[in-house]
Scaffold this active site. Structure first.
Site, PDB file in Angstrom:
ATOM      1  N   ASP A  73      92.979  -4.721  67.344  1.00 36.53           N
ATOM      2  CA  ASP A  73      92.522  -3.445  66.682  1.00 36.53           C
ATOM      3  C   ASP A  73      92.263  -3.462  65.453  1.00 36.53           C
ATOM      4  O   ASP A  73      91.593  -2.721  64.492  1.00 36.53           O
ATOM      5  CB  ASP A  73      93.383  -2.332  67.284  1.00 36.53           C
ATOM      6  CG  ASP A  73      93.134  -1.731  68.559  1.00 36.53           C
ATOM      7  OD1 ASP A  73      91.671  -2.069  68.907  1.00 36.53           O
ATOM      8  OD2 ASP A  73      93.770  -0.982  69.171  1.00 36.53           O
ATOM      9  N   ILE A 151     108.343   4.036  78.831  1.00 35.34           N
ATOM     10  CA  ILE A 151     109.622   3.952  78.148  1.00 35.34           C
ATOM     11  C   ILE A 151     109.551   3.246  76.799  1.00 35.34           C
ATOM     12  O   ILE A 151     110.295   3.768  75.927  1.00 35.34           O
ATOM     13  CB  ILE A 151     110.386   2.938  79.077  1.00 35.34           C
ATOM     14  CG1 ILE A 151     110.733   3.717  80.263  1.00 35.34           C
ATOM     15  CG2 ILE A 151     111.987   2.662  78.518  1.00 35.34           C
ATOM     16  CD1 ILE A 151     111.836   2.739  81.448  1.00 35.34           C
ATOM     17  N   LYS A 226      88.895  25.278  79.695  1.00 38.85           N
ATOM     18  CA  LYS A 226      89.991  25.182  80.451  1.00 38.85           C
ATOM     19  C   LYS A 226      91.012  24.333  79.925  1.00 38.85           C
ATOM     20  O   LYS A 226      92.332  24.522  79.926  1.00 38.85           O
ATOM     21  CB  LYS A 226      89.430  24.652  81.678  1.00 38.85           C
ATOM     22  CG  LYS A 226      90.620  24.361  82.917  1.00 38.85           C
ATOM     23  CD  LYS A 226      89.917  24.088  84.282  1.00 38.85           C
ATOM     24  CE  LYS A 226      90.833  23.806  85.307  1.00 38.85           C
ATOM     25  NZ  LYS A 226      90.111  23.304  86.439  1.00 38.85           N
ATOM     26  N   GLY A 357      91.225 -22.578  69.634  1.00 39.59           N
ATOM     27  CA  GLY A 357      92.032 -22.745  70.874  1.00 39.59           C
ATOM     28  C   GLY A 357      93.342 -23.488  70.280  1.00 39.59           C
ATOM     29  O   GLY A 357      93.354 -24.095  69.500  1.00 39.59           O
ATOM     30  N   CYS A 384      87.798 -23.712  63.870  1.00 39.27           N
ATOM     31  CA  CYS A 384      89.005 -24.212  63.662  1.00 39.27           C
ATOM     32  C   CYS A 384      89.221 -25.447  64.771  1.00 39.27           C
ATOM     33  O   CYS A 384      88.882 -26.614  64.516  1.00 39.27           O
ATOM     34  CB  CYS A 384      89.959 -22.961  64.012  1.00 39.27           C
ATOM     35  SG  CYS A 384      91.615 -23.357  63.479  1.00 39.27           S
ATOM     36  N   HIS A 510      88.973 -19.303  60.040  1.00 35.62           N
ATOM     37  CA  HIS A 510      88.191 -18.592  60.811  1.00 35.62           C
ATOM     38  C   HIS A 510      87.242 -17.543  60.004  1.00 35.62           C
ATOM     39  O   HIS A 510      87.741 -16.240  59.776  1.00 35.62           O
ATOM     40  CB  HIS A 510      89.207 -17.496  61.552  1.00 35.62           C
ATOM     41  CG  HIS A 510      89.992 -18.499  62.498  1.00 35.62           C
ATOM     42  ND1 HIS A 510      89.854 -18.432  63.888  1.00 35.62           N
ATOM     43  CD2 HIS A 510      91.352 -19.109  62.279  1.00 35.62           C
ATOM     44  CE1 HIS A 510      90.562 -19.320  64.359  1.00 35.62           C
ATOM     45  NE2 HIS A 510      91.490 -19.822  63.612  1.00 35.62           N
ATOM     46  N   GLU A 512      85.048 -15.594  61.331  1.00 36.39           N
ATOM     47  CA  GLU A 512      84.868 -14.483  62.120  1.00 36.39           C
ATOM     48  C   GLU A 512      85.794 -13.279  61.781  1.00 36.39           C
ATOM     49  O   GLU A 512      85.295 -11.872  61.873  1.00 36.39           O
ATOM     50  CB  GLU A 512      84.973 -14.718  63.639  1.00 36.39           C
ATOM     51  CG  GLU A 512      86.349 -14.977  64.156  1.00 36.39           C
ATOM     52  CD  GLU A 512      86.880 -16.553  64.037  1.00 36.39           C
ATOM     53  OE1 GLU A 512      86.190 -16.970  63.199  1.00 36.39           O
ATOM     54  OE2 GLU A 512      87.981 -16.904  64.733  1.00 36.39           O
TER      55      GLU A 512
HETATM   56  N1  GLN Z   1      95.325 -26.003  67.884  1.00 40.61           N
HETATM   57  C1  GLN Z   1      94.770 -26.445  66.485  1.00 40.61           C
HETATM   58  C2  GLN Z   1      95.735 -26.376  65.403  1.00 40.61           C
HETATM   59  O1  GLN Z   1      96.781 -25.606  65.515  1.00 40.61           O
HETATM   60  C3  GLN Z   1      93.668 -25.210  66.177  1.00 40.61           C
HETATM   61  C4  GLN Z   1      93.960 -23.707  66.271  1.00 40.61           C
HETATM   62  C5  GLN Z   1      92.795 -22.801  66.250  1.00 40.61           C
HETATM   63  O2  GLN Z   1      91.927 -23.127  66.750  1.00 40.61           O
HETATM   64  N2  GLN Z   1      93.028 -21.716  65.643  1.00 40.61           N
HETATM   65  O3  GLN Z   1      95.728 -26.840  64.530  1.00 40.61           O
END
Ligand code: GLN
Length: 537
Positions: A73, A151, A226, A357, A384, A510, A512
Site C-alpha cells: 500500500d 483479534i 438507512k 525474485g 534485479c 528497482h 519500479e
Molecule cells: N535474489 C537476488 C539477490 O538477492 C535478486 C533479488 C531481487 O530480485 N530483488 O540478489
C-alpha cells in the site's frame, strides 16, 4: 509547526475492500487542495516487516528510500501523492512488540507489569504520532490493516479510541470502509453487514464519523438514509465507493461524493482551494485513450498472484499513458519456459521484462527468455534478479562459461558471475539484512541509460543480497556487454546494457518503486517507447 490533524481508516465486513486506495485518494484530494498530507499503514501481523513474507502471502514487498521493507500500500501512497514515504509510514505488530520488549529488557519499565494496555497501546500511539510530530504535515491519514473484529486488530482500535479522546473533537476522525453487497436473487443492496460491523467498532468504543461504502451498484438516497440511521452518522457522511475501471479513477469518484468536503468540515480546516487535478486528469485521459497497443511479457515465478509485481504493472500504466500506448502484459511463468517452447510462448511480444525474485526455482526459464530477447532483438528489461539472469545468460552463451551462475543458485559453480559481497557472507539473519534502500549510481557518458535519465548521478532503491562479480567485468565488457552504471563508492555494477542491441538494459536496483502518476519512471517510459517502435517495425 503545524497543528496536525489525524484521519483513521478502519475496515469492516471483509478484507480487500481497498482501504489503501481510499486512503490514497482522500490524501490526493487534500493534497490537491493545498494541504500537506502523508499516509501511514499499521499492519497487525507479527512479522517485524513484510520482507520475510513470501510474495504469495502478501504481494509485493515495497521498499522506501530509507531502506524500509514495507506493505505494498505504501507504493500506492507514493504513486498517488508523488512524495516519498519512510519506515515511519509502516508499522507492524511485530515491530511494536519488538520495541516494547527491548525497552523492558533495558529496564525502562522497571518494577511494572508490561501489558497490552497501556504499554503496547502507548507504543502504537507514539508510532501514529511520529509523522505528525515532525510538524511537516497538516494531515496524517492512518490506515489500520485487517478487519474490525479481528483479534489482532484490537490493540490498534483501542489506541485509536484513546487518541480520539486525547486529541479532541475536530482534531481526529474515523472513516470506516465497509461493504454493501448486492444480492442478485433479491435484486437488492444489503446494509446489514455494515450495521454489524459498525456495532462491532462501537463495542470497542469507537464510532465512525464517515462511512465509505464499497459497492458494485449505485447506492440510492434511501439506502444512504438507512445506513445513516443505523450507524449514527449523517446522510452526507455516507459516501459511496463504486467499483472503478481503474484505481486512478477513485480520487475523482471521491470528489464527486464529497469525501474531501466532509473530512475538511469535520476537522474544522479552512476549506482552501478546490482540488486541482489537471495533471492527474490529463494522465487519466491518456491512459483511457491509447493510440497504440504493445504487448510486454512479464517473466516471473509469482505470476499467479499479480500483486507480487504491483509496482512494475503500475509503472507500465504510468509509462503507457505517457506514450499514449496501452501496455498489455502477458504473464509468463518462468517455470513453464524451456529452450524448446520459448519461441512459441514469447511469440509476438514487443518487449520482455524479466522480473525480480529469489531462489533457484524458475531461473533456467528466465535465462532462456533473456537469450530469446537478446538473439531476436526484442527490447529487454531485466530488474534485479532479471539483470543477474542477463549477466549469467551472456556469460554462458556468449563468453562460453557454460556453468556460469549466481552463488545464490549454485554455491559451487566454477564461474560465480553473480556472487555475495564480502560483508554479506557473515550475515546469518534473514530479516532486514539485504542491500536496501536508496543508493547512488553514476552513469557512463554516451550510454543508453545516461541518455534516458538525462543525468549522470542517479539514486535508486535496492533490495538484494547478490551482486555482479567484478572479477568478470573486463571479460564481459570485452565480449560486448557494458557496465554503464556503477556505485561511485563501492564500484558495484548497477546497470548493464548491450550497445549492439536495440534496447537491452538490466538494472540491479528497482526503478519500479519510484514511478508515480506525476513522474513516470524514465526507464519504463523508454522501454515502452522501444516496445512501441518494435510493434511498428
Ligand atoms: N535474489 C537476488 C539477490 O538477492 C535478486 C533479488 C531481487 O530480485 N530483488 O540478489
Amino acid at each position: 509547526m503545524k497543528n496536525t490533524k489525524y484521519v483513521f481508516v478502519t475496515g469492516g465486513v471483509t478484507s480487500s475492500l481497498g482501504k489503501g486506495i481510499i486512503a490514497a485518494s482522500l490524501a490526493k484530494l487534500l493534497q490537491a487542495r493545498g494541504y500537506s498530507v502523508t499516509i501511514q499503514k499499521l499492519d497487525p501481523y507479527i512479522n517485524v516487516d513484510p520482507g520475510t513474507l513470501n510474495p504469495y502471502e502478501h504481494g509485493e514487498c515495497y521498499v522506501t528510500d530509507d531502506g524500509a521493507e514495507t506493505d505494498l500500500d505504501l507504493g500506492h501512497y507514493e504513486r498517488f501523492l508523488n512524495i516519498p514515504t519512510s519506515q515511519a509510514n509502516n508499522v507492524t505488530t511485530g515491530r511494536i512488540y519488538k520495541s516494547v520488549i527491548e525497552k523492558e529488557r533495558k529496564g525502562e519499565f522497571l518494577g511494572k507489569t508490561v501489558q497490552v494496555i497501556p504499554h503496547i497501546t502507548d507504543e502504537i500511539k507514539h508510532r501514529i504520532q511520529i509523522l505528525g510530530n515532525t510538524g511537516e504535515f497538516d494531515i496524517v491519514i492512518t490506515e489500520i490493516g485487517g478487519t474490525v473484529g479481528d483479534i489482532e486488530s484490537l490493540p490498534y482500535v483501542e489506541s485509536v479510541r484513546q487518541l480520539l479522546w486525547e486529541l479532541g473533537e475536530n482534531n481526529a476522525i474515523v472513516i470506516h470502509l465497509t461493504l454493501v453487497p448486492y444480492l442478485a436473487a433479491a435484486g437488492e443492496l444489503k446494509t446489514k453487514p455494515t450495521q454489524h460491523s459498525v456495532k462491532m467498532l462501537m463495542q470497542s468504543g469507537v464510532s465512525p464519523d464517515i462511512l465509505v461504502c464499497r459497492t458494485e451498484h449505485e447506492i440510492s438516497d434511501s439506502i444512504k438514509r438507512k445506513l445513516a440511521l443505523f450507524c449514527n452518522v449523517k446522510k452526507e457522511d455516507v459516501i459511496q465507493s463504486i467499483d472503478a475501471e481503474t484505481i486512478y479513477d477513485v480520487p475523482n469518484f471521491m470528489l464527486e461524493e464529497g469525501l474531501d468536503d466532509v473530512v475538511i468540515k469535520k476537522l474544522e480546516l479552512s476549506s482552501g482551494q478546490k482540488p486541482k487535478l489537471e495533471v492527474w486528469n490529463d494522465f487519466l485521459k491518456k491512459h483511457k485513450n491509447p493510440k497504440n497497443v504493445v504487448e510486454i511479457g512479464l517473466i516471473g515465478k509469482y505470476v499467479e498472484l499479480r500483486d507480487s509485481y504491483k509496482s512494475i504493472t503500475e509503472a507500465f500504466i504510468h509509462a503507457g499513458a505517457y506514450n499514449e500506448v496501452k501496455v498489455k502484459v502477458r504473464w509468463i511463468h518462468s517455470e513453464d519456459l524451456t529452450i524448446d517452447n520459448v519461441p512459441e510462448k514469447l511469440n509476438g511480444l514487443n518487449g520482455i521484462l524479466v522480473a525480480p525474485g529469489f531462489g533457484e526455482r524458475g531461473i533456467e526459464g528466465k535465462i532462456e527468455a533473456v537469450r530469446y530477447a537478446r538473439e531476436t532483438k526484442i527490447p529487454f528489461f531485466g530488474i534485479c534478479l532479471g539483470m543477474q539472469m542477463a549477466v549469467i545468460e551472456y556469460s554462458r552463451n556468449v563468453l562460453g562459461l557454460l556453468d556460469a551462475n549466481s552463488t545464490e543458485m549454485n554455491s559451487s559453480t566454477s564461474n560465480p558471475v553473480i556472487d555475495l559481497m564480502e560483508e554479506q557472507k557473515s550475515i546469518t539473519n534473514y530479516g532486514g539484512t539485504m542491500r536496501l534502500g536508496a543508493w547512488d549510481c553514476v552513469l557512463s557518458e554516451n550510454s543508453k541509460v545516461h541518455g534516458i535519465y538525462e543525468d549522470e548521478l542517479i539514486s535508486e532503491r535496492h533490495r538484494h543480497r547478490y551482486e555482479f562479480n567484478n572479477s568478470y567485468l573486463s571479460k564481459i565488457e570485452a565480449a560486448g556487454m557494458s557496465a554503464t552504471g556503477k556505485n561511485p563508492k563501492t564500484n558495484l555494477v548497477e546497470v548493464i546494457e548491450i550497445p549492439s542491441h536495440p534496447w537491452f538494459v538490466g538494472v540491479q536496483y528497482h526503478p519500479e518503486y519510484k514511478s508515480t502518476v506525476l513522474k513516470p519512471h524514465p526507464l519504463f517510459i523508454d522501454f515502452v517507447k522501444a516496445a512501441l517502435e518494435h510493434s511498428l517495425r
